[in-house]
Every structure is written in structure tokens, then in C-alpha cells.
Motif scaffolding. Structure first.
Motif, PDB file in Angstrom:
ATOM      1  N   ASP A 182      41.838  31.094  33.648  1.00  0.00           N
ATOM      2  CA  ASP A 182      43.025  30.262  33.840  1.00  0.00           C
ATOM      3  C   ASP A 182      44.317  30.913  33.360  1.00  0.00           C
ATOM      4  O   ASP A 182      45.382  30.305  33.461  1.00  0.00           O
ATOM      5  CB  ASP A 182      42.844  28.915  33.143  1.00  0.00           C
ATOM      6  N   SER A 183      44.239  32.132  32.855  1.00  0.00           N
ATOM      7  CA  SER A 183      45.429  32.838  32.369  1.00  0.00           C
ATOM      8  C   SER A 183      45.760  33.988  33.314  1.00  0.00           C
ATOM      9  O   SER A 183      45.067  34.996  33.349  1.00  0.00           O
ATOM     10  CB  SER A 183      45.203  33.390  30.964  1.00  0.00           C
ATOM     11  N   CYS A 184      46.836  33.838  34.067  1.00  0.00           N
ATOM     12  CA  CYS A 184      47.208  34.893  35.016  1.00  0.00           C
ATOM     13  C   CYS A 184      47.739  36.139  34.311  1.00  0.00           C
ATOM     14  O   CYS A 184      47.907  37.184  34.942  1.00  0.00           O
ATOM     15  CB  CYS A 184      48.224  34.386  36.032  1.00  0.00           C
ATOM     16  N   LEU A 185      47.971  36.067  33.017  1.00  0.00           N
ATOM     17  CA  LEU A 185      48.487  37.213  32.270  1.00  0.00           C
ATOM     18  C   LEU A 185      47.395  37.944  31.484  1.00  0.00           C
ATOM     19  O   LEU A 185      47.671  38.910  30.783  1.00  0.00           O
ATOM     20  CB  LEU A 185      49.604  36.783  31.321  1.00  0.00           C
ATOM     21  N   THR A 186      46.159  37.484  31.609  1.00  0.00           N
ATOM     22  CA  THR A 186      45.048  38.129  30.922  1.00  0.00           C
ATOM     23  C   THR A 186      44.244  38.928  31.936  1.00  0.00           C
ATOM     24  O   THR A 186      43.902  38.419  33.006  1.00  0.00           O
ATOM     25  CB  THR A 186      44.162  37.092  30.225  1.00  0.00           C
ATOM     26  N   PRO A 209      29.880  56.798  28.151  1.00  0.00           N
ATOM     27  CA  PRO A 209      29.724  55.355  28.070  1.00  0.00           C
ATOM     28  C   PRO A 209      30.858  54.609  28.760  1.00  0.00           C
ATOM     29  O   PRO A 209      31.880  55.199  29.084  1.00  0.00           O
ATOM     30  CB  PRO A 209      29.740  55.087  26.560  1.00  0.00           C
ATOM     31  N   PHE A 210      30.629  53.314  28.952  1.00  0.00           N
ATOM     32  CA  PHE A 210      31.604  52.441  29.592  1.00  0.00           C
ATOM     33  C   PHE A 210      32.197  51.486  28.557  1.00  0.00           C
ATOM     34  O   PHE A 210      31.541  51.143  27.577  1.00  0.00           O
ATOM     35  CB  PHE A 210      30.942  51.642  30.709  1.00  0.00           C
ATOM     36  N   PHE A 211      33.432  51.057  28.798  1.00  0.00           N
ATOM     37  CA  PHE A 211      34.131  50.137  27.913  1.00  0.00           C
ATOM     38  C   PHE A 211      34.779  49.036  28.739  1.00  0.00           C
ATOM     39  O   PHE A 211      35.212  49.280  29.862  1.00  0.00           O
ATOM     40  CB  PHE A 211      35.239  50.859  27.133  1.00  0.00           C
ATOM     41  N   VAL A 212      34.871  47.834  28.171  1.00  0.00           N
ATOM     42  CA  VAL A 212      35.632  46.741  28.753  1.00  0.00           C
ATOM     43  C   VAL A 212      36.922  46.664  27.942  1.00  0.00           C
ATOM     44  O   VAL A 212      36.888  46.506  26.716  1.00  0.00           O
ATOM     45  CB  VAL A 212      34.852  45.418  28.696  1.00  0.00           C
ATOM     46  N   VAL A 213      38.045  46.800  28.640  1.00  0.00           N
ATOM     47  CA  VAL A 213      39.341  46.930  27.971  1.00  0.00           C
ATOM     48  C   VAL A 213      40.334  45.943  28.580  1.00  0.00           C
ATOM     49  O   VAL A 213      40.376  45.773  29.802  1.00  0.00           O
ATOM     50  CB  VAL A 213      39.885  48.370  28.127  1.00  0.00           C
ATOM     51  N   GLY A 214      41.143  45.306  27.751  1.00  0.00           N
ATOM     52  CA  GLY A 214      42.170  44.420  28.279  1.00  0.00           C
ATOM     53  C   GLY A 214      42.750  43.523  27.228  1.00  0.00           C
ATOM     54  O   GLY A 214      42.700  43.820  26.040  1.00  0.00           O
ATOM     55  N   GLY A 215      43.287  42.419  27.696  1.00  0.00           N
ATOM     56  CA  GLY A 215      43.912  41.456  26.801  1.00  0.00           C
ATOM     57  C   GLY A 215      44.999  40.678  27.500  1.00  0.00           C
ATOM     58  O   GLY A 215      45.034  40.590  28.733  1.00  0.00           O
TER      59      GLY A 215
END
Length: 80
Positions: free
Chosen positions: A55-59, A8-14
Motif C-alpha cells: 500500500d506504499s507507493c514509495l516503498t 549470493p543474492f540480497f533483497v534491498v530497498g526501503g
């Protein structure tokens, strides 16, 4: 020869500490969406989640496969 992807695939970040995207910001946890059976499902969530934080360059969010290989991010926009 392309990268063999494994569902499966996952979307990961923050939210990350800086634009090296190596460490999350203090007091934040990695967000993980999925699992998704298809690339198309994961891509739809990745696009929606990424645009919600445009709009968040850190996300940053990526799509990863079951082996935790990064398959797409805002910089590569590649497909398996």
C-alpha cells in the motif's frame, strides 16, 4: 544471452523520497536482507517484504546479486 548472475543474492530497498527510487526518504536507511544462496530463497523474502508494503507507493525492494546488479523489482518481475 541472459545476464549471468552471481550468488549470493540480497533483497534491498526501503522507503524512498519519490517514485524515481533514486534516494531514500529523509531519516531512513536502506534495508538489506541476506545473503541468500539461491534465487528461490531471495525471491521468497522479496515477495514477502514487497507484499508487506504493497500500500506504499514509495516503498520498493529489489533482488540484487553479489555484483549489486538489480535482478528483480516490482516493475520487471524478471528472473535470472
Amino acid at each position: 544471452m541472459g545476464l549471468a548472475v552471481t550468488p549470493p543474492f540480497f533483497v534491498v530497498g526501503g522507503l524512498y523520497r519519490d517514485t524515481s527510487w533514486r534516494a531514500l526518504a529523509s531519516d531512513t536507511k536502506e534495508q538489506r536482507h541476506g545473503p541468500f544462496d539461491t534465487w528461490q530463497e531471495a525471491h521468497a523474502v522479496w515477495a514477502q517484504t514487497s507484499w508487506a508494503h504493497v500500500d506504499s507507493c514509495l516503498t520498493r525492494y529489489t533482488i540484487r546479486d553479489s555484483r549489486d546488479h538489480i535482478l528483480i523489482d516490482a516493475h520487471t518481475r524478471s528472473n535470472p
